[in-house]
Design a protein around this motif. Sequence first.
Motif, short mmCIF file in Angstrom:
data_model
loop_
_atom_site.label_atom_id
_atom_site.label_comp_id
_atom_site.label_asym_id
_atom_site.label_seq_id
_atom_site.Cartn_x
_atom_site.Cartn_y
_atom_site.Cartn_z
N GLY A 84 -43.46 -88.86 -28.46
CA GLY A 84 -44.63 -88.29 -27.79
C GLY A 84 -44.76 -88.64 -26.32
N VAL A 85 -43.65 -89.02 -25.66
CA VAL A 85 -43.70 -89.36 -24.24
C VAL A 85 -42.82 -88.39 -23.46
CG1 VAL A 85 -43.16 -91.13 -22.51
CG2 VAL A 85 -44.14 -91.79 -24.72
N ILE A 86 -43.41 -87.71 -22.49
CA ILE A 86 -42.63 -86.75 -21.69
C ILE A 86 -42.73 -87.14 -20.22
CG2 ILE A 86 -42.52 -84.33 -20.94
CD1 ILE A 86 -43.63 -83.83 -23.93
N ILE A 87 -41.57 -87.31 -19.60
CA ILE A 87 -41.55 -87.60 -18.16
C ILE A 87 -41.31 -86.28 -17.46
CG2 ILE A 87 -40.34 -88.86 -16.34
CD1 ILE A 87 -39.85 -91.06 -18.50
N ALA A 88 -42.34 -85.76 -16.79
CA ALA A 88 -42.27 -84.42 -16.20
C ALA A 88 -41.87 -84.54 -14.74
CB ALA A 88 -43.62 -83.72 -16.34
N GLU A 89 -40.81 -83.79 -14.38
CA GLU A 89 -40.32 -83.83 -13.00
C GLU A 89 -41.04 -82.79 -12.13
OE1 GLU A 89 -37.98 -86.00 -12.08
OE2 GLU A 89 -37.32 -86.69 -14.06
N THR A 90 -41.57 -81.75 -12.80
CA THR A 90 -42.26 -80.69 -12.05
C THR A 90 -43.66 -80.51 -12.63
OG1 THR A 90 -41.59 -78.92 -13.56
CG2 THR A 90 -40.06 -79.44 -11.76
N LEU A 91 -44.53 -79.88 -11.82
CA LEU A 91 -45.89 -79.63 -12.28
C LEU A 91 -45.88 -78.71 -13.51
CD1 LEU A 91 -48.93 -79.94 -11.85
CD2 LEU A 91 -48.84 -78.02 -10.26
N GLN A 92 -44.93 -77.76 -13.48
CA GLN A 92 -44.84 -76.82 -14.60
C GLN A 92 -44.51 -77.55 -15.92
OE1 GLN A 92 -41.68 -74.05 -14.19
NE2 GLN A 92 -42.70 -72.45 -15.39
N GLN A 93 -43.54 -78.47 -15.84
CA GLN A 93 -43.19 -79.25 -17.04
C GLN A 93 -44.38 -80.08 -17.52
OE1 GLN A 93 -39.94 -81.73 -15.81
NE2 GLN A 93 -38.38 -80.17 -16.13
N ALA A 94 -45.10 -80.64 -16.55
CA ALA A 94 -46.26 -81.48 -16.90
C ALA A 94 -47.32 -80.63 -17.60
CB ALA A 94 -46.83 -82.13 -15.64
N GLU A 95 -47.57 -79.44 -17.05
CA GLU A 95 -48.60 -78.57 -17.66
C GLU A 95 -48.17 -78.15 -19.06
OE1 GLU A 95 -50.47 -76.67 -13.57
OE2 GLU A 95 -49.04 -75.47 -14.73
N GLN A 96 -46.87 -77.88 -19.19
CA GLN A 96 -46.37 -77.46 -20.50
C GLN A 96 -46.51 -78.59 -21.53
OE1 GLN A 96 -42.24 -76.39 -20.38
NE2 GLN A 96 -42.26 -75.75 -22.53
N ALA A 97 -46.24 -79.83 -21.07
CA ALA A 97 -46.36 -80.97 -21.98
C ALA A 97 -47.81 -81.13 -22.44
CB ALA A 97 -45.88 -82.24 -21.28
N VAL A 98 -48.73 -81.01 -21.50
CA VAL A 98 -50.15 -81.17 -21.84
C VAL A 98 -50.58 -80.05 -22.79
CG1 VAL A 98 -52.47 -80.99 -20.87
CG2 VAL A 98 -50.79 -82.50 -19.81
N ARG A 99 -50.12 -78.83 -22.52
CA ARG A 99 -50.48 -77.70 -23.41
C ARG A 99 -49.89 -77.90 -24.80
NH1 ARG A 99 -52.72 -73.42 -20.69
NH2 ARG A 99 -52.25 -73.34 -18.47
N SER A 100 -48.63 -78.40 -24.84
CA SER A 100 -48.00 -78.56 -26.16
C SER A 100 -48.79 -79.55 -27.02
CB SER A 100 -46.55 -79.04 -26.01
OG SER A 100 -46.50 -80.41 -25.68
N MET A 101 -49.44 -80.49 -26.38
CA MET A 101 -50.19 -81.49 -27.14
C MET A 101 -51.61 -81.03 -27.44
SD MET A 101 -48.84 -84.96 -25.27
CE MET A 101 -47.08 -85.20 -25.10
N LEU A 102 -52.35 -80.61 -26.37
CA LEU A 102 -53.78 -80.33 -26.55
C LEU A 102 -54.04 -78.93 -27.10
CD1 LEU A 102 -55.39 -81.97 -23.39
CD2 LEU A 102 -55.34 -82.85 -25.72
N GLN A 103 -53.14 -77.99 -26.79
CA GLN A 103 -53.40 -76.60 -27.19
C GLN A 103 -52.58 -76.22 -28.43
OE1 GLN A 103 -52.16 -73.58 -24.28
NE2 GLN A 103 -54.29 -72.85 -24.32
N ASP A 104 -51.25 -76.47 -28.37
CA ASP A 104 -50.38 -76.02 -29.47
C ASP A 104 -50.28 -77.05 -30.59
OD1 ASP A 104 -50.01 -74.03 -27.63
OD2 ASP A 104 -48.07 -74.79 -26.93
N GLU A 105 -50.87 -78.20 -30.41
CA GLU A 105 -50.91 -79.27 -31.44
C GLU A 105 -49.53 -79.59 -31.98
OE1 GLU A 105 -53.95 -78.31 -34.27
OE2 GLU A 105 -55.43 -77.99 -32.69
N GLN A 106 -48.53 -79.63 -31.07
CA GLN A 106 -47.16 -79.92 -31.51
C GLN A 106 -47.01 -81.32 -32.08
OE1 GLN A 106 -43.91 -79.34 -28.79
NE2 GLN A 106 -44.38 -77.16 -28.64
N PHE A 107 -47.88 -82.22 -31.69
CA PHE A 107 -47.81 -83.58 -32.20
C PHE A 107 -48.93 -83.84 -33.21
CE2 PHE A 107 -45.52 -83.52 -28.27
CZ PHE A 107 -44.39 -84.28 -28.53
N GLY A 108 -49.52 -82.76 -33.72
CA GLY A 108 -50.60 -82.91 -34.69
C GLY A 108 -51.74 -83.71 -34.08
#
Length: 426
Positions: free
Chosen positions: A154-178
Motif C-alpha cells: 500500500g505504498v506508492i512513490i509517485a514521480e509525477t502529479l498524475q501518478q500521485a493523483e491516480q494513487a490517491v484515487r485508487s485508494m479513496l475512490q476505487d477502494e483497491q486496498f479495501g
Amino acid sequence: MKVLIIGSGGREHALAWKISQSPRVTDILVAPGNGGTSTLNKTRNITVAAEDIDQLLQLAQQESVDLTVVGPEAPLVEGIVDRFSDAGLRCFGPRAAAAQLEGSKAFAKDFMQRHNIPTAAYASFSELTPALEYLQQQPLPVVIKASGLAAGKGVIIAETLQQAEQAVRSMLQDEQFGSAGSQVVIEAFLQGEEASFIVLAAGTDYIAFPTSQDHKRAFDGDLGPNTGGMGAYSPAPVVTDQIKAVIESQVIQPTLQGLADDGLPFTGFLYAGLMIDDNGQPRVLEYNCRMGDPETQPLMMRLSSDLLDLIDAALDNRLASIDASWDHRPALGIVLAADGYPGSYHKGIALDNLPTGGSDLVAFHAGTSVDDAGRLVTAGGRVLCVTALGEDFTAARDNAYDAIRQISAKDCFFRNDIGHRAINRD
Ligand code: AMP
Ligand code: GLY
C-alpha cells in the motif's frame, strides 16, 4: 514448557528454530507453520490460520500452552493479545491499542508528531477532493500510503502529479486496498539509506537488537517492485554507534515513553523502519509491532542468549535486569522466491538439495509445504531464506550464496547482490 508460535513465514521458522534450542522447551506448536517448522526438533504444525483468534485461543487452552509468541501483525492488530490475556494466557506482543502503530499509518504519524519523533512531513485524508488539492502543493516525488494493513503493497512513490493523483484515487475512490485504503497518508519523500531497528520492549524498558537491513525491491540493483523483502543482513553498517545512540534517544525512547504516557504501554517486538540521511539523521518511515521478515532470520542466527529468557523477562517486567548476548559475526540471508513474485506465481514446485545446515548456515522455510507424496514443494511467493554467518560480510554472503546455488528448484529466482551496501562499506 509448551510454546505456541503463530504464523507461517520465514520469520516464524527462525523463531521456532531459536526457541527449540531452549533447554526449558519441551514442545512447540506452530499454527499454521510451514514445511520447515514441520521437521524441527520438538515441533509440530497445527492447521489453524494465524488470523483465526477463536481457534487459536481454543488450541492454546486445549493444549495447555504456557506461552504464545505471535509472528505476524494481523492477529496483533485484531487483538489476539487482549483475548489471550483476558483468558489468563501468556501471549507475547502488544495489545490492539498499541499495535495501531502498525495497523494505522495515520495513527502512527499523528503519534510521532505529538511526541516529536522525527518523520517525514505529512497529511492524512479520508475524502478525495481535499487530498487532490493538497497534492497540488507538494514537491515531487511524493509518497502515498494506504493507512491500514496492506501487506507492504500500500505504498506508492509517485514521480509525477498524475501518478500521485491516480494513487490517491485508487485508494479513496476505487477502494483497491479495501478498508486499508479508506484513509490515506500523503508524505514527503525522504532521501537516504534504510535500516531496521528492532527492540524487545516492555513499557519503557527495552533490549535493543543489533541493527539490520533488508532489500525490498524484487531485482538486482534495487530495481523492480517492492516485495516483503528479498534478503536481509545484520548488522547494518550505515548505523554507526553514534547514529544508534540518536535512534535510541530520538526514536525508541520517546516512542515507548509516548505510548506509556498515552495509556498504551507496549510489550513485544517494536520495529522502527528508518531512513538515515547523509547527515546521519534518522527519520521513521514506519513502525511494525512485530519482528521483521526476513530480518528475523539473520538476527536469530546471531542471538546467543535464550530467546525465551528475554521474552519471559519482558512479560514479567524484568527487562531492566537482563542483557542479551550476540555473535559478533555478521549474518546474511538470501530469499529464494517463485518466478512472478510479488505478482502471481505457481505453487507446488519440487524443492531438492536443500543444505542440511548447522549453526552457521540454515535454510529457513517460508512458503513451503510437504505434499501428499512426502515431497517438499513450494507453497508461496517467498519460498526460503538461506541464511549464513561469516567472519565478515563477504564471508557470510559467500556462504549463503554457495548454499542457495546448490538448491534445485525450477521457476524460482533470487537476487545476486544481497548485502552489496554492507560489502561496499566493509
Ligand atoms: P513503509 O511500509 O511505510 O515502510 O514503506 C515501504 C517502503 O517504501 C519503505 O521501506 C521505503 O523504501 C519506501 N518509503 C516509504 N515512505 C517513504 C518516504 N517518505 N520516502 C522515501 N521512501 C519511502
Ligand atoms: N522486512 C520488512 C518487514 O518485515 O516489514
